[in-house]
Structure formats: structure tokens, C-alpha cells
Design a protein around this motif. Structure first.
Motif, PDB file in Angstrom:
ATOM      1  N   UNK A   1       5.532  52.003  49.682  1.00 50.67           N
ATOM      2  CA  UNK A   1       4.169  51.605  49.364  1.00 50.67           C
ATOM      3  C   UNK A   1       3.258  52.758  48.986  1.00 50.67           C
ATOM      4  N   UNK A   2       3.536  53.952  49.508  1.00 52.65           N
ATOM      5  CA  UNK A   2       2.693  55.116  49.217  1.00 52.65           C
ATOM      6  C   UNK A   2       2.970  55.714  47.844  1.00 52.65           C
ATOM      7  N   UNK A   3       3.896  55.125  47.102  1.00 51.88           N
ATOM      8  CA  UNK A   3       4.248  55.652  45.789  1.00 51.88           C
ATOM      9  C   UNK A   3       3.842  54.716  44.644  1.00 51.88           C
ATOM     10  N   UNK A   4       3.326  53.565  44.971  1.00 48.06           N
ATOM     11  CA  UNK A   4       2.988  52.583  43.939  1.00 48.06           C
ATOM     12  C   UNK A   4       1.833  53.107  43.078  1.00 48.06           C
ATOM     13  N   UNK A   5       1.976  52.948  41.767  1.00 48.08           N
ATOM     14  CA  UNK A   5       0.938  53.364  40.821  1.00 48.08           C
ATOM     15  C   UNK A   5       0.646  52.222  39.854  1.00 48.08           C
ATOM     16  N   UNK A   6      -0.569  52.150  39.330  1.00 46.03           N
ATOM     17  CA  UNK A   6      -0.844  51.178  38.269  1.00 46.03           C
ATOM     18  C   UNK A   6       0.119  51.413  37.105  1.00 46.03           C
TER      19      UNK A   6
ATOM     20  N   UNK B   1       4.843  59.452  41.679  1.00 47.80           N
ATOM     21  CA  UNK B   1       4.700  60.457  42.743  1.00 47.80           C
ATOM     22  C   UNK B   1       4.012  59.828  43.947  1.00 47.80           C
ATOM     23  N   UNK B   2       4.075  60.500  45.067  1.00 46.36           N
ATOM     24  CA  UNK B   2       3.371  60.004  46.246  1.00 46.36           C
ATOM     25  C   UNK B   2       1.869  60.018  45.971  1.00 46.36           C
ATOM     26  N   UNK B   3       1.185  58.970  46.410  1.00 47.61           N
ATOM     27  CA  UNK B   3      -0.253  58.882  46.199  1.00 47.61           C
ATOM     28  C   UNK B   3      -0.946  60.104  46.809  1.00 47.61           C
TER      29      UNK B   3
END
Length: 207
Positions: free
Chosen positions: A57-62, A92-94
Motif C-alpha cells: 500500500x505504501x507504494x501505490x501511485x496515481x 517507488x515508496x511514497x
């Protein structure tokens, strides 16, 4: 399992682009790029984002941020062709979008699909990675030896140095791991898999 995927027109465009990598040709065929490449890639990224919510979840990007530009940066390159001949996305990680670090990567082209996870070219955090490996080399070895990694990815290479990096002990149990310059696990698949309805499933399986 039915999911978003690419089309034969996608590959026809990329194949032609290899032979006509010039702005005039691209502008003439841009409607095909928008529909059969960009729109399909954004749909695939959206599907991958939904699945990644369960484990990354910490890697999700638009989707529009994850998808890389098709335009090449030719400022410092001898190759002045203006366009890439494959599509790619990076997660990448948020919070580390600018600083680097580990992430997920997908590249699709006529000649193959690459699915990767890790820090492929870790410039700023390379020292931090090596420091971490000193204390966690046993865990790292167990992760790389996991059956799923052997079944779904290429053998870990690491783009190794010839000599150990400065400032690290030569007799440490992790000395061989410290030679690595790349910390990514890579899976290579035939390009045709991106045309199939289970394409996103194959990517998520490897992510």
C-alpha cells in the motif's frame, strides 16, 4: 482471469516506432499511441494499484505518475532518437519519489516484459543498503533463496564490484553480498504475455 492488457495494435505501433523513431511519424500516429498504448497502460497500472493495496500500500501511485514518459532525455546521449520503444511504470515508496530507494518496476515492449522489485540503481542510499546488509545478511540470503523467487525470477545478479567497497570489513560473513551494486530481483517474460487477459495477474504474482 480477465484483466486489462495490450493489443496487437500496441505492438504494431512499437514495432513501427523502432523503424520510424522521428517526431513526424509519431505525431501522425499519435491517436494510436493515446488509445492503444497510453490508455491501455494507465488501465493496467490502475488494476495493479488495486491489487498492490493488499501487500504494498505504501507504494501505490496515481497511474499518470507511475507511467514513465515515452519521450527520451537526449540531452547527454549520443543517441538522439526522441522516443522510447517500450512502455514502463515505476512505483517507488511514497515519500521517496525523488530520493530513490526500492520500488516496483514494469517494462513492456515487443521484445519482452520485465517485472522487477528492489533498488536497481541505488545512488544515494547505496551506503545505507550496505550498512543494513551487514546486520541482516542472513535474512537477505533466506529471502533470495525462497522457492517463489527461484520459480518466478532470474537468479539474483547484483551487478557486482571486482573489489570490496571501501570502509567495509573484508572478513565479514556478508562480504560477498557487499560487492553488489544493484539490489533488484528481475523476472523476464516474452512480450506476448502482455497481450493476454491474465497479464496483470502475472505481474502481480511476481510483484
Amino acid at each position: 482471469m480477465v484483466g486489462p492488457h495490450f493489443s496487437e495494435q500496441t505492438f504494431d505501433f512499437l514495432d513501427e516506432l523502432e523503424h520510424h523513431n522521428e517526431r513526424e511519424w509519431f505525431e501522425e500516429h499519435k491517436p494510436i499511441y493515446e488509445l492503444e498504448l497510453k490508455e491501455r497502460m494507465l488501465g493496467i497500472i490502475e488494476s495493479l494499484n488495486l491489487a498492490m493495496g493488499d501487500f504494498a500500500g505504501d507504494y501505490i501511485r496515481p497511474p499518470n505518475k507511475a507511467m514513465t514518459r515515452i519521450y527520451r532525455d537526449v540531452r547527454f546521449s549520443k543517441d538522439k532518437t526522441p522516443y522510447k520503444t517500450q512502455l514502463a511504470a515505476y512505483w517507488p515508496r511514497q515519500g521517496l519519489e525523488k530520493a530513490g530507494g526500492a520500488g516496483y518496476f514494469l517494462q513492456v515492449g515487443v521484445h519482452g516484459v520485465m517485472v522487477a522489485g528492489g533498488a536497481y540503481t541505488p545512488q544515494p542510499p547505496l551506503r545505507a543498503i550496505r550498512d543494513y546488509v551487514l546486520d541482516h545478511h542472513t535474512l537477505l540470503r533466506s529471502l533470495l533463496a525462497a522457492p517463489a523467487v527461484g520459480q518466478l525470477a532470474q537468479p539474483f545478479g547484483g551487478n557486482t564490484l571486482i573489489r570490496p567497497p571501501r570502509g567495509f570489513p573484508l572478513d565479514h560473513p556478508a562480504a560477498d553480498l557487499l560487492l553488489n551494486r544493484s539490489w533488484a530481483v528481475v523476472a523476464l517474460l516474452p512480450g506476448e504475455v502482455s497481450l493476454k487477459e491474465n497479464f496483470t495477474h502475472l505481474v502481480i504474482e511476481r510483484f
